[in-house]
Design an enzyme around this catalytic site. Structure first.
Site, mmCIF file in Angstrom:
data_model
loop_
_atom_site.group_PDB
_atom_site.id
_atom_site.type_symbol
_atom_site.label_atom_id
_atom_site.label_comp_id
_atom_site.label_asym_id
_atom_site.label_seq_id
_atom_site.Cartn_x
_atom_site.Cartn_y
_atom_site.Cartn_z
ATOM 1 N N CYS A 21 0.821 -1.214 0.000
ATOM 2 C CA CYS A 21 0.000 0.000 0.000
ATOM 3 C C CYS A 21 0.852 1.258 0.000
ATOM 4 O O CYS A 21 0.528 2.238 -0.654
ATOM 5 C CB CYS A 21 -0.940 -0.003 1.201
ATOM 6 S SG CYS A 21 -0.086 -0.088 2.784
ATOM 7 N N HIS A 49 -1.896 1.860 7.278
ATOM 8 C CA HIS A 49 -2.220 1.708 5.865
ATOM 9 C C HIS A 49 -1.933 3.017 5.121
ATOM 10 O O HIS A 49 -2.052 4.090 5.696
ATOM 11 C CB HIS A 49 -3.698 1.337 5.738
ATOM 12 C CG HIS A 49 -4.131 0.973 4.357
ATOM 13 N ND1 HIS A 49 -3.395 0.136 3.547
ATOM 14 C CD2 HIS A 49 -5.234 1.323 3.634
ATOM 15 C CE1 HIS A 49 -4.035 -0.008 2.392
ATOM 16 N NE2 HIS A 49 -5.144 0.707 2.418
ATOM 17 N N ASN A 92 -8.302 4.000 -2.430
ATOM 18 C CA ASN A 92 -7.664 2.839 -1.798
ATOM 19 C C ASN A 92 -7.110 1.909 -2.891
ATOM 20 O O ASN A 92 -7.388 2.109 -4.079
ATOM 21 C CB ASN A 92 -8.706 2.106 -0.933
ATOM 22 C CG ASN A 92 -8.065 1.213 0.114
ATOM 23 O OD1 ASN A 92 -6.842 1.046 0.154
ATOM 24 N ND2 ASN A 92 -8.887 0.620 0.972
#
Ligand SMILES: *[C@@H]1O[C@H](CO)[C@@H](O)[C@H](O)[C@H]1NC(C)=O
Ligand SMILES: *[C@@H]1O[C@H](CO)[C@@H](O)[C@H](O)[C@H]1NC(C)=O
Length: 329
Positions: A113, A274, A294
């Site tokens: 990520c 994240h 995302n």
């Protein structure tokens, strides 16, 4: 004999099934959650039997803890060109020529990520700076597996170190999995079922395998710097240069986000850090929010995007954003 074998087998399968059930993915939990939260809605994003290891494995950003050390950018002469901060902003609408801004990607079974959030913002910024002349994805593959100072590849990394890598080493182009776009397309497959093992032994490749006519060395694009943003300069920074990387703390309820403005629910438990890409902001039913992209596929959340409360450092997000200014030649 056969019957005993089958009985034994079913006991084994049943116990494996029972131990794998992640409580916060179950319909009962989601139902209860929806009664408690008021600014957002929860729903099923992951099959209820998704292993917890996979979910935790998606959270690969050390950006929240690292933010305290800086370096911070506070002032920039280019901010002076701004006359006011709009109440709502969406980079996809402001820079329509830059298609990469709204692209929703998929990490696969890999905690990359931090590489998606940073290289995604870098791609968008390069497109904005070149007025749409450059409109490609930069390589998550190179960043994840070649930047050794960034952290641990699929096991997480530091977004600030990724921007540092862009300013010193540069980054080649690279599209999505199974595409031949750019020099080094992402080589980690999407996670479709639990048969896909965690990515291991991925090597840094220093030769274009996507579009093989591209020269690896020459394809590198650079930034001039790497910095954290203070909460009061985020909007100016996005208005002038485009999307930024944002890190935040993920609690278990977040996996079930479907729509609205996410605010951590009272009993949610912390699972990991994240990184995502911030593309705008606004106000919904009187709650100010940040708008983010995302990298969990477009089936997740609001077609791959989400909103989170803005201005209260929700889950640490207001104080953990990073960026860099692209170099154009
Ligand atoms: C959260 O905890 C409180 C107090 O223990 C309980 O009443 C409530 O039902 C819990 N909510 C959820 C969604 O688990
Ligand atoms: C491959 O790269 C070359 C050189 O940058 C470019 O001209 C060409 O359009 C690319 N091909 C594809 C299929 O993207």
């Amino acid at each position: 004999m056969m019957a005993r074998f089958l009985m034994l087998l079913s006991v084994i399968l049943l116990s494996a099934y029972l131990t794998e059930q992640v409580h916060f993915l179950q319909p009962e939990y989601i139902k209860k959650l929806n009664k408690e939260i008021s600014t957002w809605e929860a729903g099923e994003n992951f099959p209820p039997d998704t292993p917890i290891e996979y979910l935790k494995g998606l959270l690969g950003s050390h950006g929240v803890e690292a933010a305290a050390k800086g370096p911070f950018k506070t002032k920039d002469y280019n901010y002076n060109s701004l006359h006011h901060i709009p109440e709502s902003f969406d980079a996809r609408k402001k820079w329509k020529r830059c298609k990469t801004i709204g692209v929703i990607r998929d990490q696969g079974n890999c905690g990359s990520c931090w590489a998606f959030g940073t290289s995604g913002a870098f791609s968008d910024r390069l497109c904005i700076a070149t007025d749409g002349e450059f409109d490609e994805l930069l390589s998550v593959e190179e960043l994840t597996f070649c930047c050794h100072s960034c952290g641990n590849g699929c096991h997480g990394g530091y977004p600030i170190m990724a921007w540092d890598y862009f300013s010193t080493n540069g980054l080649v182009t690279g599209g999505g999995y199974d595409s031949q776009q750019g020099c080094l397309p992402y080589y980690v497959p999407p996670y479709l079922d639990d048969d896909v093992p965690e990515e291991r032994n991925h090597r840094c490749v220093e030769k274009c395998y996507g579009n093989t006519t591209i020269d690896f060395k020459e394809d590198h694009r650079y930034t001039s710097d790497a910095y954290y943003l203070t909460p009061d300069s985020i909007q100016e920074e996005v208005l002038v240069y485009g999307p930024v990387e944002a890190s935040f703390k993920v609690y278990n309820d977040f996996f079930n986000y479907k729509s609205g403005v996410y605010v951590k629910s009272a009993n949610a438990t912390y699972l990991g850090g994240h990184a995502v890409k911030l593309i705008g902001w606004g106000v919904e039913n009187e709650t100010p929010y940040w708008l983010l992209v995302n990298s969990w596929n477009e089936n997740w959340g609001d077609q791959g995007t989400f909103k989170i409360r803005r201005g209260t450092n929700e889950c640490g997000i207001d104080k953990s954003m990073t960026a860099g200014v692209p170099v154009i030649d």
